[in-house]
Design a protein around this motif. Structure first.
Motif, PDB file in Angstrom:
ATOM      1  N   GLY A  45       0.799  -1.220   0.000  1.00  9.93           N
ATOM      2  CA  GLY A  45       0.000   0.000   0.000  1.00  9.93           C
ATOM      3  C   GLY A  45       0.830   1.267   0.000  1.00  9.93           C
ATOM      4  O   GLY A  45       0.354   2.320   0.442  1.00  9.93           O
ATOM      5  N   VAL A  46       2.058   1.191  -0.461  1.00  8.17           N
ATOM      6  CA  VAL A  46       2.891   2.394  -0.557  1.00  8.17           C
ATOM      7  C   VAL A  46       2.852   2.875  -1.999  1.00  8.17           C
ATOM      8  O   VAL A  46       3.042   2.092  -2.923  1.00  8.17           O
ATOM      9  N   ARG A  47       2.603   4.143  -2.170  1.00  8.44           N
ATOM     10  CA  ARG A  47       2.509   4.664  -3.529  1.00  8.44           C
ATOM     11  C   ARG A  47       3.663   5.639  -3.741  1.00  8.44           C
ATOM     12  O   ARG A  47       3.767   6.646  -3.042  1.00  8.44           O
ATOM     13  N   ALA A  48       4.548   5.325  -4.682  1.00 13.52           N
ATOM     14  CA  ALA A  48       5.643   6.251  -5.001  1.00 13.52           C
ATOM     15  C   ALA A  48       5.113   7.316  -5.953  1.00 13.52           C
ATOM     16  O   ALA A  48       4.494   7.000  -6.953  1.00 13.52           O
ATOM     17  N   THR A  49       5.306   8.572  -5.604  1.00 16.33           N
ATOM     18  CA  THR A  49       4.851   9.658  -6.475  1.00 16.33           C
ATOM     19  C   THR A  49       6.041  10.203  -7.260  1.00 16.33           C
ATOM     20  O   THR A  49       7.194   9.908  -6.928  1.00 16.33           O
ATOM     21  N   CYS A  50       5.758  11.027  -8.249  1.00 15.10           N
ATOM     22  CA  CYS A  50       6.835  11.545  -9.109  1.00 15.10           C
ATOM     23  C   CYS A  50       8.011  12.127  -8.310  1.00 15.10           C
ATOM     24  O   CYS A  50       9.157  11.753  -8.546  1.00 15.10           O
ATOM     25  N   PRO A  51       7.732  13.070  -7.375  1.00 16.11           N
ATOM     26  CA  PRO A  51       8.872  13.651  -6.669  1.00 16.11           C
ATOM     27  C   PRO A  51       9.642  12.652  -5.804  1.00 16.11           C
ATOM     28  O   PRO A  51      10.821  12.876  -5.516  1.00 16.11           O
ATOM     29  N   ASP A  52       8.996  11.560  -5.389  1.00 21.53           N
ATOM     30  CA  ASP A  52       9.732  10.555  -4.615  1.00 21.53           C
ATOM     31  C   ASP A  52      10.920  10.030  -5.417  1.00 21.53           C
ATOM     32  O   ASP A  52      11.974   9.726  -4.859  1.00 21.53           O
ATOM     33  N   CYS A  53      10.726   9.889  -6.712  1.00 18.43           N
ATOM     34  CA  CYS A  53      11.798   9.346  -7.539  1.00 18.43           C
ATOM     35  C   CYS A  53      12.597  10.421  -8.271  1.00 18.43           C
ATOM     36  O   CYS A  53      13.698  10.165  -8.717  1.00 18.43           O
ATOM     37  N   HIS A  54      12.007  11.604  -8.440  1.00 17.91           N
ATOM     38  CA  HIS A  54      12.654  12.565  -9.333  1.00 17.91           C
ATOM     39  C   HIS A  54      13.202  13.828  -8.688  1.00 17.91           C
ATOM     40  O   HIS A  54      13.855  14.605  -9.373  1.00 17.91           O
ATOM     41  N   THR A  55      12.916  14.080  -7.422  1.00 20.95           N
ATOM     42  CA  THR A  55      13.554  15.259  -6.816  1.00 20.95           C
ATOM     43  C   THR A  55      14.315  14.872  -5.557  1.00 20.95           C
ATOM     44  O   THR A  55      13.828  14.105  -4.728  1.00 20.95           O
ATOM     45  N   PRO A  56      15.523  15.404  -5.408  1.00 25.27           N
ATOM     46  CA  PRO A  56      16.328  15.114  -4.231  1.00 25.27           C
ATOM     47  C   PRO A  56      15.668  15.694  -2.981  1.00 25.27           C
ATOM     48  O   PRO A  56      14.947  16.691  -3.073  1.00 25.27           O
TER      49      PRO A  56
END
Lengths: 50, 221
Positions: free
Chosen positions: B88-99
């Motif tokens: 049930g963890v949802r990775a969002t764009c900034p989780d992967c794309h912003t430091p």
């Protein structure tokens, strides 16, 4: 009358400095800081450690 | 205000300016107490506003507010492990794309100003144009993640917390041999985990990192 005008002017200057001038300077400073890192990464990168 | 103006010849437009004179002389009408309080309140408001704006630009709804992201990468993210999973963890764009660190985040935001430029000029405003530029964009993202040792993945995943007895034998073997030794980083092997891969045959010397020709199970939704 002279005093009332002076007080009004001082208040306007105070508001202008605290709400406009300093925030713009601070924002510009952060932007310049970010830009400096960005430029630095162009040379130290690519694409830089972030 | 009561200071006399400098003698005529030495008066410039600035020095003689009554607003400038008010700003550069001690306040006559307001107390230090009031002025410092005013500056303090303005400072708190500014900092709060600044960070609120930065956080607002660091949300998925902001990222997909343009159709370029919503119709391409966002749509592709749906159906991958990072969209729905048993945890049930949802990775969002900034989780992967912003430091996460502040300085690096600011620097990334500055870099993103070129993306505003590309938006204005419609650089990727159709699916076709997007696909044509995808190879380039993906390579930038791979280079970034390689350089930072997959820092964004590691905000959620940690090699130290992997239970190799619970991983598939293939995963456990390769993680122990290559990941724990620091020989490779996540993105070297796990490309295309969130979006469709670009046409990798276009990329000279493309290497998915584990020496095997491909990992179809992990290459896209």
């Amino acid at each position: 009358m002279q005093a009332a005008t002076g007080k009004w002017r001082e208040a306007v200057v105070f508001l202008f400095l605290s709400v406009m001038v300093w925030p713009v300077i601070a924002g510009g400073f952060v932007a310049a800081y970010g830009l400096a890192w960005w430029v630095y990464f162009i040379f130290a990168g690519p694409p830089g450690p972030f | 205000m009561s200071d006399p103006l400098p003698p005529r010849g030495r008066r410039s437009w600035l020095i003689g300016n009554v607003w400038y004179r008010t700003a550069t002389r001690p306040a006559v009408h307001f107390s230090l107490l009031f002025l410092t309080l005013g500056g303090f309140v303005a400072g708190v408001a500014f900092w709060g506003g600044f960070n609120t704006a930065m956080e607002a630009a660091n949300t998925e709804s902001f990222c997909i507010s343009c159709h370029e992201m919503r119709d391409n990468v966002y749509r592709e993210l749906q159906g991958t492990i990072h969209w729905t999973n048993r945890s049930g963890v949802r990775a969002t764009c900034p989780d992967c794309h912003t430091p996460h660190p502040w300085t690096l985040k600011i620097a990334r935001k500055m870099q993103a100003s070129r993306e505003v430029w590309a938006k204005l000029f419609g650089t990727i405003d159709t699916r076709q144009k997007f696909l044509e530029r995808r190879t380039l964009m993906a390579q930038r993202e791979w280079a970034r993640m390689t350089a930072n040792n997959s820092a964004e993945c590691r905000n959620c995943h940690s090699a130290q917390s992997m239970d190799f007895t619970k991983q598939q034998p293939r995963a456990a073997a390769v993680h122990q041999a290559r990941l724990l030794t620091g020989e490779r980083t996540c993105i070297d092997c796990h490309k295309g985990i969130a979006h469709l891969l670009p046409k990798t045959e276009e990329i000279e010397g493309f290497d998915d990192g584990d020496g095997s020709p491909s990992m179809p199970e992990l290459t896209g939704p």
